[in-house]
Design an enzyme around this catalytic site. Structure first.
Site, PDB file in Angstrom:
ATOM      1  N   LEU A  37       0.818  -1.210   0.000  1.00  0.00           N
ATOM      2  CA  LEU A  37       0.000   0.000   0.000  1.00  0.00           C
ATOM      3  C   LEU A  37       0.855   1.265   0.000  1.00  0.00           C
ATOM      4  CD1 LEU A  37      -2.591  -1.010   2.764  1.00  0.00           C
ATOM      5  CD2 LEU A  37      -3.080  -0.742   0.310  1.00  0.00           C
ATOM      6  N   SER A  38       0.248   2.353  -0.411  1.00  0.00           N
ATOM      7  CA  SER A  38       0.902   3.653  -0.259  1.00  0.00           C
ATOM      8  C   SER A  38       1.149   3.894   1.236  1.00  0.00           C
ATOM      9  CB  SER A  38      -0.034   4.741  -0.815  1.00  0.00           C
ATOM     10  OG  SER A  38       0.527   6.014  -0.604  1.00  0.00           O
ATOM     11  N   GLY A  39       2.363   4.251   1.576  1.00  0.00           N
ATOM     12  CA  GLY A  39       2.694   4.496   2.980  1.00  0.00           C
ATOM     13  C   GLY A  39       3.115   3.250   3.741  1.00  0.00           C
ATOM     14  N   SER A  40       3.166   2.107   3.056  1.00  0.00           N
ATOM     15  CA  SER A  40       3.521   0.862   3.762  1.00  0.00           C
ATOM     16  C   SER A  40       5.004   0.820   4.134  1.00  0.00           C
ATOM     17  CB  SER A  40       3.162  -0.359   2.904  1.00  0.00           C
ATOM     18  OG  SER A  40       3.810  -0.303   1.653  1.00  0.00           O
ATOM     19  N   GLY A  41       5.828   1.569   3.402  1.00  0.00           N
ATOM     20  CA  GLY A  41       7.266   1.595   3.695  1.00  0.00           C
ATOM     21  C   GLY A  41       8.133   1.087   2.554  1.00  0.00           C
ATOM     22  N   LYS A  42       7.563   0.888   1.384  1.00  0.00           N
ATOM     23  CA  LYS A  42       8.314   0.352   0.235  1.00  0.00           C
ATOM     24  C   LYS A  42       9.553   1.184  -0.075  1.00  0.00           C
ATOM     25  CE  LYS A  42       4.904   0.941  -2.674  1.00  0.00           C
ATOM     26  NZ  LYS A  42       3.916   1.602  -1.805  1.00  0.00           N
ATOM     27  N   SER A  43       9.351   2.497  -0.246  1.00  0.00           N
ATOM     28  CA  SER A  43      10.470   3.368  -0.651  1.00  0.00           C
ATOM     29  C   SER A  43      11.539   3.398   0.433  1.00  0.00           C
ATOM     30  CB  SER A  43       9.990   4.801  -0.882  1.00  0.00           C
ATOM     31  OG  SER A  43       8.958   4.830  -1.800  1.00  0.00           O
ATOM     32  N   SER A 110       1.821  -1.628  -7.373  1.00  0.00           N
ATOM     33  CA  SER A 110       1.485  -2.827  -8.172  1.00  0.00           C
ATOM     34  C   SER A 110       0.381  -3.651  -7.497  1.00  0.00           C
ATOM     35  CB  SER A 110       2.726  -3.671  -8.464  1.00  0.00           C
ATOM     36  OG  SER A 110       3.624  -3.744  -7.388  1.00  0.00           O
TER      37      SER A 110
HETATM   38  N1  LIG Z   1      -4.861   7.080  -6.954  1.00  0.00           N
HETATM   39  C1  LIG Z   1      -3.652   6.747  -6.472  1.00  0.00           C
HETATM   40  N2  LIG Z   1      -3.444   5.494  -5.988  1.00  0.00           N
HETATM   41  C2  LIG Z   1      -2.224   5.171  -5.515  1.00  0.00           C
HETATM   42  N3  LIG Z   1      -1.158   6.007  -5.468  1.00  0.00           N
HETATM   43  C3  LIG Z   1      -1.316   7.271  -5.942  1.00  0.00           C
HETATM   44  C4  LIG Z   1      -2.573   7.694  -6.450  1.00  0.00           C
HETATM   45  N4  LIG Z   1      -2.439   8.984  -6.826  1.00  0.00           N
HETATM   46  C5  LIG Z   1      -1.188   9.363  -6.587  1.00  0.00           C
HETATM   47  N5  LIG Z   1      -0.491   8.340  -6.052  1.00  0.00           N
HETATM   48  C6  LIG Z   1       0.965   8.412  -5.805  1.00  0.00           C
HETATM   49  O1  LIG Z   1       1.557   7.544  -6.776  1.00  0.00           O
HETATM   50  C7  LIG Z   1       2.377   6.566  -6.173  1.00  0.00           C
HETATM   51  C8  LIG Z   1       2.049   5.172  -6.699  1.00  0.00           C
HETATM   52  O2  LIG Z   1       2.493   5.017  -7.999  1.00  0.00           O
HETATM   53  P1  LIG Z   1       2.813   3.539  -8.517  1.00  0.00           P
HETATM   54  O3  LIG Z   1       3.414   3.697  -9.862  1.00  0.00           O
HETATM   55  O4  LIG Z   1       3.608   2.827  -7.495  1.00  0.00           O
HETATM   56  O5  LIG Z   1       1.362   2.880  -8.619  1.00  0.00           O
HETATM   57  S1  LIG Z   1       0.927   1.565  -9.407  1.00  0.00           S
HETATM   58  O6  LIG Z   1       1.955   0.531  -9.177  1.00  0.00           O
HETATM   59  O7  LIG Z   1       0.811   1.892 -10.815  1.00  0.00           O
HETATM   60  O8  LIG Z   1      -0.361   1.155  -8.843  1.00  0.00           O
HETATM   61  C9  LIG Z   1       2.085   6.602  -4.691  1.00  0.00           C
HETATM   62  O9  LIG Z   1       3.343   6.416  -4.067  1.00  0.00           O
HETATM   63  P2  LIG Z   1       3.565   5.616  -2.701  1.00  0.00           P
HETATM   64  O10 LIG Z   1       2.780   6.386  -1.677  1.00  0.00           O
HETATM   65  O11 LIG Z   1       5.043   5.689  -2.482  1.00  0.00           O
HETATM   66  O12 LIG Z   1       3.089   4.199  -2.876  1.00  0.00           O
HETATM   67  C10 LIG Z   1       1.469   7.973  -4.458  1.00  0.00           C
HETATM   68  O13 LIG Z   1       2.460   8.907  -4.065  1.00  0.00           O
HETATM   69  N1  LIG Z   2       9.353   0.889   9.631  1.00  0.00           N
HETATM   70  C1  LIG Z   2       8.833   2.102   9.726  1.00  0.00           C
HETATM   71  N2  LIG Z   2       8.465   2.581  10.909  1.00  0.00           N
HETATM   72  C2  LIG Z   2       7.903   3.802  11.019  1.00  0.00           C
HETATM   73  N3  LIG Z   2       7.699   4.650   9.975  1.00  0.00           N
HETATM   74  C3  LIG Z   2       8.057   4.233   8.779  1.00  0.00           C
HETATM   75  C4  LIG Z   2       8.626   2.952   8.581  1.00  0.00           C
HETATM   76  N4  LIG Z   2       8.865   2.786   7.274  1.00  0.00           N
HETATM   77  C5  LIG Z   2       8.441   3.939   6.674  1.00  0.00           C
HETATM   78  N5  LIG Z   2       7.980   4.803   7.591  1.00  0.00           N
HETATM   79  C6  LIG Z   2       7.431   6.138   7.318  1.00  0.00           C
HETATM   80  O1  LIG Z   2       6.171   5.924   6.690  1.00  0.00           O
HETATM   81  C7  LIG Z   2       5.988   6.848   5.637  1.00  0.00           C
HETATM   82  C8  LIG Z   2       5.735   6.103   4.321  1.00  0.00           C
HETATM   83  O2  LIG Z   2       6.905   5.384   3.981  1.00  0.00           O
HETATM   84  P1  LIG Z   2       7.324   5.181   2.460  1.00  0.00           P
HETATM   85  O3  LIG Z   2       8.602   4.426   2.483  1.00  0.00           O
HETATM   86  O4  LIG Z   2       7.301   6.477   1.729  1.00  0.00           O
HETATM   87  O5  LIG Z   2       6.132   4.240   1.961  1.00  0.00           O
HETATM   88  P2  LIG Z   2       5.690   3.858   0.479  1.00  0.00           P
HETATM   89  O6  LIG Z   2       6.878   3.991  -0.414  1.00  0.00           O
HETATM   90  O7  LIG Z   2       5.207   2.451   0.586  1.00  0.00           O
HETATM   91  O8  LIG Z   2       4.594   4.833   0.135  1.00  0.00           O
HETATM   92  C9  LIG Z   2       7.233   7.741   5.611  1.00  0.00           C
HETATM   93  O9  LIG Z   2       6.934   8.919   6.315  1.00  0.00           O
HETATM   94  C10 LIG Z   2       8.279   6.925   6.338  1.00  0.00           C
HETATM   95  O10 LIG Z   2       9.205   7.739   7.009  1.00  0.00           O
END
Ligand SMILES: Nc1ncnc2c1ncn2[C@@H]1O[C@H](COP(=O)(O)OS(=O)(=O)O)[C@@H](OP(=O)(O)O)[C@H]1O
Ligand SMILES: Nc1ncnc2c1ncn2[C@@H]1O[C@H](COP(=O)(O)OP(=O)(O)O)[C@@H](O)[C@H]1O
Length: 206
Positions: A37-43, A110
Site C-alpha cells: 500500500l501507499s505508505g507501507s514503507g516500500k520506498s 502494483s
Molecule cells: N490514486 C492513487 N493510488 C495510488 N497512489 C497514488 C494515487 N495517486 C497518486 N499516487 C501516488 O503515486 C504513487 C504510486 O504510484 P505507482 O506507480 O507505485 O502505482 S501503481 O503501481 O501503478 O499502482 C504513490 O506512491 P507511494 O505512496 O510511495 O506508494 C502515491 O504517491
Molecule cells: N518501519 C517504519 N516505521 C515507522 N515509519 C516508517 C517505517 N517505514 C516507513 N515509515 C514512514 O512511513 C511513511 C511512508 O513510507 P514510504 O517508504 O514512503 O512508503 P511507500 O513507499 O510504501 O509509500 C514515511 O513517512 C516513512 O518515514
C-alpha cells in the site's frame, strides 16, 4: 519472438553479455520488486537496502513509482489499464537493467495480482523476487506523509489504492516484510535472501 519477426525486427546479440558483467562485478543481477500500500514503507526499505548494497560495491538502480511517474510514465493515470502499462514499462526497463548486470530495486504499489504475474512473465521467475511490504492500512493512514489518504477520503483523489481502489494481497511472495519493523531488521532479511539465492556473497550488515 514471433512479434519481432512479424514487424521485421530482429533481435541483436550484444558482445558484452550479462554473464560477463556479473563475473566482472562479482555479483549476480536480479529484480527486487516491492509491492504494498501507499505508505507501507516500500520506498524507505528499498532506499535503506540500496545504500547497503551500494556501500558494498554492488551495482544497483532504484525505480520508485513516484519518480517513474514523473517521467517515463507521466502520461499514465491510476486506472487499471494505465497501472498495467506502468507496470509493463517498469518491467521492461528492469529487464534491460538485468542484462546490464545490476540489482534493480523496484518500489511500486502494483496492486493487481495479474499485473505482478505479468512482471514475472516479462522477467522470468528466477530473475524476480516479489517482496510484500505488509502494513495495516490504518497505520498507512496514520503515516500519510503526502496527505493522499486524507485527500482520498475527502473525495479529491479517485482510484486511490485501499480506499476506492483494490489492493490484492500477494499469495506467495518470496518474502513478506512487516512494514512496522525497523528498516535495519527488514534489510537484514533481504540481504539474507539475496545471499541464500547466491546473488551476493556477503550476509552481514553493521
Ligand atoms: N490514486 C492513487 N493510488 C495510488 N497512489 C497514488 C494515487 N495517486 C497518486 N499516487 C501516488 O503515486 C504513487 C504510486 O504510484 P505507482 O506507480 O507505485 O502505482 S501503481 O503501481 O501503478 O499502482 C504513490 O506512491 P507511494 O505512496 O510511495 O506508494 C502515491 O504517491
Ligand atoms: N518501519 C517504519 N516505521 C515507522 N515509519 C516508517 C517505517 N517505514 C516507513 N515509515 C514512514 O512511513 C511513511 C511512508 O513510507 P514510504 O517508504 O514512503 O512508503 P511507500 O513507499 O510504501 O509509500 C514515511 O513517512 C516513512 O518515514
Amino acid at each position: 519472438m514471433t512479434n519481432y519477426f512479424k514487424n521485421n525486427i530482429f533481435w541483436q546479440k550484444y558482445l558484452v553479455t550479462r554473464i560477463k558483467r556479473e563475473k566482472k562485478y562479482g555479483h549476480k543481477s536480479i529484480v527486487i520488486w516491492f509491492t504494498g500500500l501507499s505508505g507501507s514503507g516500500k520506498s524507505s526499505i528499498a532506499n535503506y537496502l540500496e545504500k547497503i548494497l551500494f556501500e558494498n560495491d554492488i551495482h544497483t538502480c532504484l525505480l520508485d513509482g513516484d519518480n517513474i511517474r514523473s517521467g517515463l510514465c507521466s502520461d499514465l493515470s491510476f486506472q487499471k489499464l494505465d497501472r498495467e502499462e506502468n507496470i509493463r514499462r517498469i518491467g521492461e526497463v528492469s529487464k534491460i537493467m538485468l542484462e546490464a548486470g545490476m540489482i534493480i530495486l523496484v518500489s511500486v504499489i502494483s496492486p493487481y495480482r495479474y499485473q505482478r504475474n505479468m512482471i514475472s512473465n516479462i522477467l522470468g521467475k528466477k530473475n524476480f523476487l516479489e517482496i510484500f511490504v505488509n502494513t495495516p492500512i490504518d497505520i498507512c493512514k496514520d503515516r500519510d506523509p503526502k496527505k493522499l489518504y486524507a485527500k482520498a477520503h475527502a473525495g479529491v483523489i479517485s482510484d486511490f489504492t485501499g480506499i476506492n481502489d483494490v489492493y490484492e494481497i500477494p499469495e506467495r511472495p518470496n518474502l513478506l516484510l512487516d512494514g512496522t519493523d525497523s528498516l535495519k531488521k527488514n534489510s537484514k532479511k533481504l540481504i539474507k535472501i539475496l545471499y541464500d539465492n547466491n546473488i551476493i556473497s556477503f550476509n552481514k550488515i553493521d
